[in-house]
Design an enzyme around this catalytic site. Structure first.
Site, PDB file in Angstrom:
ATOM      1  N   ARG A  64      20.450  -9.603  16.418  1.00 29.01           N
ATOM      2  CA  ARG A  64      21.435 -10.686  16.420  1.00 29.01           C
ATOM      3  C   ARG A  64      22.777 -10.161  15.928  1.00 29.01           C
ATOM      4  O   ARG A  64      23.179 -10.419  14.813  1.00 29.01           O
ATOM      5  CB  ARG A  64      20.926 -11.802  15.513  1.00 29.01           C
ATOM      6  N   LYS A 172       2.887  -3.736  10.269  1.00 27.53           N
ATOM      7  CA  LYS A 172       2.193  -4.515   9.266  1.00 27.53           C
ATOM      8  C   LYS A 172       3.204  -5.349   8.486  1.00 27.53           C
ATOM      9  O   LYS A 172       4.375  -4.977   8.493  1.00 27.53           O
ATOM     10  CB  LYS A 172       1.397  -3.604   8.339  1.00 27.53           C
ATOM     11  N   HIS A 202       1.362   3.396   9.102  1.00 28.90           N
ATOM     12  CA  HIS A 202       1.991   4.716   9.217  1.00 28.90           C
ATOM     13  C   HIS A 202       1.248   5.796   8.427  1.00 28.90           C
ATOM     14  O   HIS A 202       1.446   6.973   8.667  1.00 28.90           O
ATOM     15  CB  HIS A 202       3.486   4.655   8.859  1.00 28.90           C
ATOM     16  N   LYS A 206       0.284  10.416   9.080  1.00 29.05           N
ATOM     17  CA  LYS A 206       0.573  11.546   8.188  1.00 29.05           C
ATOM     18  C   LYS A 206      -0.399  12.695   8.473  1.00 29.05           C
ATOM     19  O   LYS A 206      -1.603  12.478   8.579  1.00 29.05           O
ATOM     20  CB  LYS A 206       0.458  11.107   6.720  1.00 29.05           C
ATOM     21  N   GLU A 240       4.046   5.017  -6.512  1.00 26.48           N
ATOM     22  CA  GLU A 240       5.460   5.173  -6.161  1.00 26.48           C
ATOM     23  C   GLU A 240       6.297   5.048  -7.416  1.00 26.48           C
ATOM     24  O   GLU A 240       5.984   4.241  -8.296  1.00 26.48           O
ATOM     25  CB  GLU A 240       5.884   4.092  -5.177  1.00 26.48           C
ATOM     26  N   ASP A 259       0.489  -5.499   0.550  1.00 26.53           N
ATOM     27  CA  ASP A 259       1.447  -4.531   1.077  1.00 26.53           C
ATOM     28  C   ASP A 259       0.808  -3.159   1.317  1.00 26.53           C
ATOM     29  O   ASP A 259       1.114  -2.502   2.307  1.00 26.53           O
ATOM     30  CB  ASP A 259       2.616  -4.405   0.082  1.00 26.53           C
ATOM     31  N   HIS A 264      -2.999   0.641   4.017  1.00 28.70           N
ATOM     32  CA  HIS A 264      -3.003   2.099   3.805  1.00 28.70           C
ATOM     33  C   HIS A 264      -4.245   2.562   3.031  1.00 28.70           C
ATOM     34  O   HIS A 264      -4.921   3.503   3.428  1.00 28.70           O
ATOM     35  CB  HIS A 264      -1.764   2.547   3.036  1.00 28.70           C
ATOM     36  N   LYS A 362       4.085   0.259  -7.972  1.00 24.90           N
ATOM     37  CA  LYS A 362       5.505   0.652  -7.942  1.00 24.90           C
ATOM     38  C   LYS A 362       5.930   0.964  -9.372  1.00 24.90           C
ATOM     39  O   LYS A 362       5.324   0.472 -10.333  1.00 24.90           O
ATOM     40  CB  LYS A 362       6.353  -0.500  -7.409  1.00 24.90           C
TER      41      LYS A 362
HETATM   42  C1  BG6 Z   1       5.038   0.661   3.209  1.00 23.93           C
HETATM   43  C2  BG6 Z   1       5.112  -0.382   2.118  1.00 23.93           C
HETATM   44  O1  BG6 Z   1       4.044   0.320   4.136  1.00 23.93           O
HETATM   45  O2  BG6 Z   1       4.735   1.920   2.633  1.00 23.93           O
HETATM   46  C3  BG6 Z   1       6.132   0.018   1.073  1.00 23.93           C
HETATM   47  O3  BG6 Z   1       5.489  -1.624   2.691  1.00 23.93           O
HETATM   48  C4  BG6 Z   1       5.882   1.425   0.580  1.00 23.93           C
HETATM   49  O4  BG6 Z   1       6.131  -0.906  -0.006  1.00 23.93           O
HETATM   50  C5  BG6 Z   1       5.729   2.383   1.747  1.00 23.93           C
HETATM   51  O5  BG6 Z   1       6.989   1.799  -0.219  1.00 23.93           O
HETATM   52  C6  BG6 Z   1       5.346   3.761   1.268  1.00 23.93           C
HETATM   53  O6  BG6 Z   1       5.311   4.664   2.332  1.00 23.93           O
HETATM   54  P1  BG6 Z   1       5.329   6.232   2.090  1.00 23.93           P
HETATM   55  O7  BG6 Z   1       5.131   6.829   3.440  1.00 23.93           O
HETATM   56  O8  BG6 Z   1       6.681   6.540   1.502  1.00 23.93           O
HETATM   57  O9  BG6 Z   1       4.240   6.536   1.142  1.00 23.93           O
END
Ligand code: BG6
Length: 514
Positions: A64, A172, A202, A206, A240, A259, A264, A362
């Site tokens: 948009r 996701k 994702h 990896k 993280e 999340d 993951h 986090k």
């Molecule tokens: C995402 C989450 O799927 O993965 C995020 O929504 C997270 O909160 C991220 O920070 C981490 O990805 P990676 O590849 O940096 O470990």
């Protein structure tokens, strides 16, 4: 001799040769968003730089904004320069820039979608895209239904009409619980054929995660000990150091379990625990993962084995950081968890009685993801007690990131006249063993979408099984909220709340220090 058919890594033809997709358009909805800028556009650039995009490739952004092709190109160029893994080359960019297009529109704008459908038809003639298109939904989940319905209405999801292939990529979270994910899956299946739906997790893109399959199924060393007879427990950690950044709108009401844990971490668990697939095709891999997820049991005692935390202010890398509740866009009374740790069990013969401890958070001390397989201790130690004080359990640790590799920990004699035994580590480091740099997860996954290879994308049954495990945990936490109990606070820069340490201590174990 190993019969070739017994090797699931076997391939038809030499897969080391680069595969280039058919001519096609990649349509990105939400192209001005963070994901597109940080991951998708750089990945497209990297693929172009590696010569892996077909002649007749078009990147079509939809958002948009009152923009033309030139404005989008400027954004895309900046994104590629900032985020690409490979070197930025003007020659690559100028070729890619010719195939960059932008269409302005909001998701409820019929006219914009009619124009998009028409543009895709035109591209077949002008760029030779042969009716092939992949649609990437890099948009808030709430907008999925509107966009999917627009695609259905305009017929752009229909491969028979286009004469080529039509695929959709869904980011996701796939829903926020089991019922909503079923609803979303039904809707997607109504618009696209199941084989054309690519749900992105994702982590599966990896290299180190895929290496778990190589480690387990290309070697003979590990399989005999990969079961409850030898494994005491498994610890999967995704930590993280970052906070939630500017993502409060998404994160509030989502939390760490939805999340990261639901997707993951459960995918990592599935790859760790699954049986050998009969092949590496999508069907075989997903079937085995699904079986593991189907055998997962949520903790019976949720109060003891589902711990949630929220970061408080603290220090990280010498800097003072805010509490979660003080982050912009977060309610000062928020009960959203930024840390989750659970104990799950896989009820199969191979894993009966082996706890799988999963944790994510986090604002933990550093960014690290790893899978630690902890083995039983030797039943008898014919040494003086004082000689084995520094001896822990044997461990095999798959280091997913950032220091990619595998570590094997075992006891070794300390040089000297006594028989003192201490833990040592044997390391395999990707960076040292191979000269090739690993592709980014999104680079690999985007390429697979364009090639139509769904092996590294979870099937909807996997997503639903994962929600089946997470839902009771979320319900329990919601009840806790109603009873006035907030998540445990932990200081930013520490390894989560004490309750998570207690959770393992209850079982006589401790968390690995990654
Ligand atoms: C995402 C989450 O799927 O993965 C995020 O929504 C997270 O909160 C991220 O920070 C981490 O990805 P990676 O590849 O940096 O470990």
């Amino acid at each position: 001799m190993v019969h070739p058919l017994s090797n699931p890594l076997r391939s038809v033809g030499d897969r080391r040769l680069p595969r280039v997709p058919d001519p096609c358009a990649l349509v990105v909805f939400g192209v001005t968003g963070d994901l597109a800028k940080k991951k998708l556009i750089p990945a497209v650039y990297d693929l172009a730089n590696r010569g892996l995009l077909p002649a007749g490739f078009v990147l079509l952004g939809f958002a948009r904004r009152d923009w033309g092709d030139g404005d989008f190109e400027t954004l895309a160029r900046a994104a590629a320069q900032k985020g690409a893994r490979t070197e930025f080359r003007e020659s690559t960019w100028s070729r890619l820039a010719e195939s960059i297009k932008f269409l302005p529109g909001s998701f409820d704008d019929d006219h914009a979608f009619d124009t998009l459908a028409e543009t895709l038809r035109d591209l077949d003639n002008t760029q030779g895209t042969q009716g092939n298109a992949a649609f990437y939904l890099s948009i808030p989940p709430a907008a999925f239904p509107t966009v999917l319905k627009q695609m259905q209405r305009t017929g752009m999801a229909d491969d028979r009409e286009s004469g080529g292939w039509r695929r959709v990529v869904v980011e996701k979270p796939f829903g926020h619980d089991l019922p909503s994910s079923k609803e979303l899956n039904d809707l997607v299946d109504d618009v696209f054929t199941a084989r054309d739906v690519f749900r992105i997790d994702h982590y599966l893109g990896k290299e180190t995660v895929q290496n778990l399959l190589a480690l387990r199924f290309a070697n003979t060393l590990f399989e005999p000990i990969w079961n409850s007879h030898h494994v005491d427990s498994v610890q999967i950690t995704m930590a993280e150091d970052v906070g939630i950044g500017g993502r409060a709108g998404f994160y509030e009401g989502t939390g760490a379990a939805r999340d990261v844990l639901q997707n993951h971490l459960l995918q990592l668990l599935a790859l760790t625990a699954m049986e050998e697939p009969v092949g590496f095709d999508a069907e075989s891999l997903r079937t085995e993962k699904r079986k593991v997820l189907g055998a997962l049991k949520p903790p019976r005692d949720l109060a003891a084995y589902a711990v949630r935390g929220q970061y408080d202010q603290g220090w990280l890398a010498g800097e003072r950081v805010k509490a979660y509740r003080a982050e912009e866009g977060v309610s000062s009374e928020s009960r959203t968890e930024t840390y989750a740790a659970v104990r799950l069990e896989v009820e199969t013969r191979r894993w009966a009685g082996v706890p799988f401890y999963l944790r994510t958070g986090k604002r933990l001390p550093r960014r690290v993801t790893e899978i630690g397989v902890i083995f039983h201790r030797a039943p008898v130690l014919p040494f003086a007690k004082s000689d084995t004080e520094e001896l822990g359990a044997n461990q095999l640790v798959v280091r997913v990131q950032p220091d990619e590799g595998v570590t094997l920990r075992f006891g070794s004699k300390v040089p000297g006249t006594t028989m003192e035994v201490r833990d040592v580590a044997m390391d395999f480091q990707y960076g040292e063993a191979f000269t090739e740099a690993s592709p980014e997860a999104y680079e690999r996954l985007l390429l697979d979408v364009l090639l139509g290879d769904a092996s590294l994308f979870p099937r909807n049954e996997e997503v639903e099984e994962s929600w089946r495990v997470i839902d009771p945990i979320e319900h329990f936490w919601a009840e806790q909220n109603d009873a006035g109990n907030a998540p445990h606070l932990y200081r930013a820069g520490e390894w989560g709340p004490k309750a998570a340490v207690d959770m393992l201590a209850r079982d006589g174990r401790v968390w690995r220090r990654p």
